[in-house]
Write a protein that holds these residues in place. Structure first.
Motif, PDB file in Angstrom:
ATOM      1  N   VAL A  28       0.872  -1.170   0.000  1.00 30.36           N
ATOM      2  CA  VAL A  28       0.000   0.000   0.000  1.00 30.36           C
ATOM      3  C   VAL A  28       0.908   1.219   0.000  1.00 30.36           C
ATOM      4  CG1 VAL A  28      -1.804   1.288   1.208  1.00 30.36           C
ATOM      5  CG2 VAL A  28      -1.785  -1.207   1.323  1.00 30.36           C
ATOM      6  N   VAL A  29       0.688   2.116  -0.949  1.00 32.19           N
ATOM      7  CA  VAL A  29       1.511   3.323  -1.055  1.00 32.19           C
ATOM      8  C   VAL A  29       0.605   4.532  -0.902  1.00 32.19           C
ATOM      9  CG1 VAL A  29       3.070   4.658  -2.521  1.00 32.19           C
ATOM     10  CG2 VAL A  29       3.117   2.166  -2.616  1.00 32.19           C
ATOM     11  N   ASN A  30       0.968   5.421   0.013  1.00 30.42           N
ATOM     12  CA  ASN A  30       0.225   6.655   0.203  1.00 30.42           C
ATOM     13  C   ASN A  30       0.773   7.689  -0.776  1.00 30.42           C
ATOM     14  OD1 ASN A  30      -0.578   9.264   1.123  1.00 30.42           O
ATOM     15  ND2 ASN A  30      -1.070   8.376   3.100  1.00 30.42           N
ATOM     16  N   VAL A  31      -0.081   8.146  -1.694  1.00 31.77           N
ATOM     17  CA  VAL A  31       0.327   9.113  -2.716  1.00 31.77           C
ATOM     18  C   VAL A  31      -0.463  10.413  -2.607  1.00 31.77           C
ATOM     19  CG1 VAL A  31       1.152   7.375  -4.350  1.00 31.77           C
ATOM     20  CG2 VAL A  31      -1.248   8.072  -4.414  1.00 31.77           C
ATOM     21  N   GLU A  32      -1.066  10.651  -1.432  1.00 33.66           N
ATOM     22  CA  GLU A  32      -1.929  11.822  -1.299  1.00 33.66           C
ATOM     23  C   GLU A  32      -1.182  13.143  -1.439  1.00 33.66           C
ATOM     24  OE1 GLU A  32      -3.930  11.868   2.485  1.00 33.66           O
ATOM     25  OE2 GLU A  32      -2.139  11.163   3.508  1.00 33.66           O
ATOM     26  N   ASN A  33       0.129  13.157  -1.265  1.00 34.91           N
ATOM     27  CA  ASN A  33       0.901  14.390  -1.429  1.00 34.91           C
ATOM     28  C   ASN A  33       1.613  14.485  -2.780  1.00 34.91           C
ATOM     29  OD1 ASN A  33       0.262  15.439   1.154  1.00 34.91           O
ATOM     30  ND2 ASN A  33       1.737  14.033   2.055  1.00 34.91           N
ATOM     31  N   ASP A  34       1.363  13.526  -3.653  1.00 34.83           N
ATOM     32  CA  ASP A  34       1.982  13.506  -4.981  1.00 34.83           C
ATOM     33  C   ASP A  34       1.056  14.226  -5.964  1.00 34.83           C
ATOM     34  OD1 ASP A  34       2.806  12.792  -7.605  1.00 34.83           O
ATOM     35  OD2 ASP A  34       3.692  10.938  -6.841  1.00 34.83           O
ATOM     36  N   PRO A  35       1.520  15.335  -6.559  1.00 34.48           N
ATOM     37  CA  PRO A  35       0.668  16.115  -7.464  1.00 34.48           C
ATOM     38  C   PRO A  35       0.123  15.317  -8.655  1.00 34.48           C
ATOM     39  CG  PRO A  35       2.768  17.239  -7.082  1.00 34.48           C
ATOM     40  CD  PRO A  35       2.836  15.910  -6.398  1.00 34.48           C
ATOM     41  N   VAL A  36       0.877  14.329  -9.104  1.00 41.07           N
ATOM     42  CA  VAL A  36       0.420  13.505 -10.230  1.00 41.07           C
ATOM     43  C   VAL A  36      -0.876  12.780  -9.866  1.00 41.07           C
ATOM     44  CG1 VAL A  36       0.994  11.516 -11.682  1.00 41.07           C
ATOM     45  CG2 VAL A  36       2.743  13.222 -11.155  1.00 41.07           C
ATOM     46  N   TYR A  37      -0.975  12.327  -8.630  1.00 39.15           N
ATOM     47  CA  TYR A  37      -2.162  11.609  -8.177  1.00 39.15           C
ATOM     48  C   TYR A  37      -3.225  12.549  -7.609  1.00 39.15           C
ATOM     49  CZ  TYR A  37       0.539   7.406  -8.909  1.00 39.15           C
ATOM     50  OH  TYR A  37       1.283   6.400  -9.487  1.00 39.15           O
ATOM     51  N   GLN A  38      -2.817  13.696  -7.079  1.00 41.47           N
ATOM     52  CA  GLN A  38      -3.777  14.654  -6.525  1.00 41.47           C
ATOM     53  C   GLN A  38      -4.777  15.105  -7.577  1.00 41.47           C
ATOM     54  OE1 GLN A  38      -1.314  17.740  -4.861  1.00 41.47           O
ATOM     55  NE2 GLN A  38      -1.407  16.853  -2.816  1.00 41.47           N
ATOM     56  N   ASP A  43      -5.535   8.789  -3.355  1.00 44.75           N
ATOM     57  CA  ASP A  43      -4.755   8.909  -2.125  1.00 44.75           C
ATOM     58  C   ASP A  43      -3.884   7.692  -1.854  1.00 44.75           C
ATOM     59  OD1 ASP A  43      -5.848  11.409  -1.552  1.00 44.75           O
ATOM     60  OD2 ASP A  43      -7.495  10.550  -0.398  1.00 44.75           O
ATOM     61  N   LEU A  44      -4.367   6.511  -2.233  1.00 45.97           N
ATOM     62  CA  LEU A  44      -3.637   5.275  -1.946  1.00 45.97           C
ATOM     63  C   LEU A  44      -3.569   4.398  -3.188  1.00 45.97           C
ATOM     64  CD1 LEU A  44      -5.388   4.337   1.422  1.00 45.97           C
ATOM     65  CD2 LEU A  44      -3.121   5.342   1.169  1.00 45.97           C
ATOM     66  N   ILE A  45      -2.446   3.708  -3.341  1.00 48.19           N
ATOM     67  CA  ILE A  45      -2.313   2.684  -4.370  1.00 48.19           C
ATOM     68  C   ILE A  45      -2.156   1.358  -3.637  1.00 48.19           C
ATOM     69  CG2 ILE A  45      -0.931   1.790  -6.270  1.00 48.19           C
ATOM     70  CD1 ILE A  45      -0.134   4.686  -6.857  1.00 48.19           C
ATOM     71  N   TRP A  46      -3.076   0.450  -3.900  1.00 46.52           N
ATOM     72  CA  TRP A  46      -3.123  -0.843  -3.213  1.00 46.52           C
ATOM     73  C   TRP A  46      -2.801  -1.925  -4.230  1.00 46.52           C
ATOM     74  CZ3 TRP A  46      -8.261  -3.722  -2.347  1.00 46.52           C
ATOM     75  CH2 TRP A  46      -8.072  -4.852  -1.546  1.00 46.52           C
ATOM     76  N   THR A  47      -1.762  -2.699  -3.986  1.00 45.20           N
ATOM     77  CA  THR A  47      -1.405  -3.815  -4.843  1.00 45.20           C
ATOM     78  C   THR A  47      -1.738  -5.118  -4.114  1.00 45.20           C
ATOM     79  OG1 THR A  47       0.401  -2.506  -5.780  1.00 45.20           O
ATOM     80  CG2 THR A  47       0.431  -4.880  -6.191  1.00 45.20           C
TER      81      THR A  47
END
Length: 53
Positions: A28-38, A43-47
């Motif tokens: 699980v990767v938290n990407v909530e502060n990554d502008p590409v994902y914002q 907010d999260l990438i779940w594999t």
């Protein structure tokens, strides 16, 4: 507004922890502060073990 932000951060943290405990979880990767994902409101990438994200 500050209270709403705190609730959102707590919710993301709780969901991330819940996903980490699932047997099928690989990562699980938290990407909530990554502008590409914002811009996509992610907010999260779940594999999972099936390779799905």
């Amino acid at each position: 507004m500050h209270d709403a932000s705190q609730v959102a951060l707590k919710a993301t943290s709780d969901i991330e922890a819940w996903l980490q405990r699932k047997l099928e979880t690989i990562n699980v990767v938290n990407v909530e502060n990554d502008p590409v994902y914002q811009c996509r409101d992610i907010d999260l990438i779940w594999t999972t073990q099936t390779g799905e994200s």
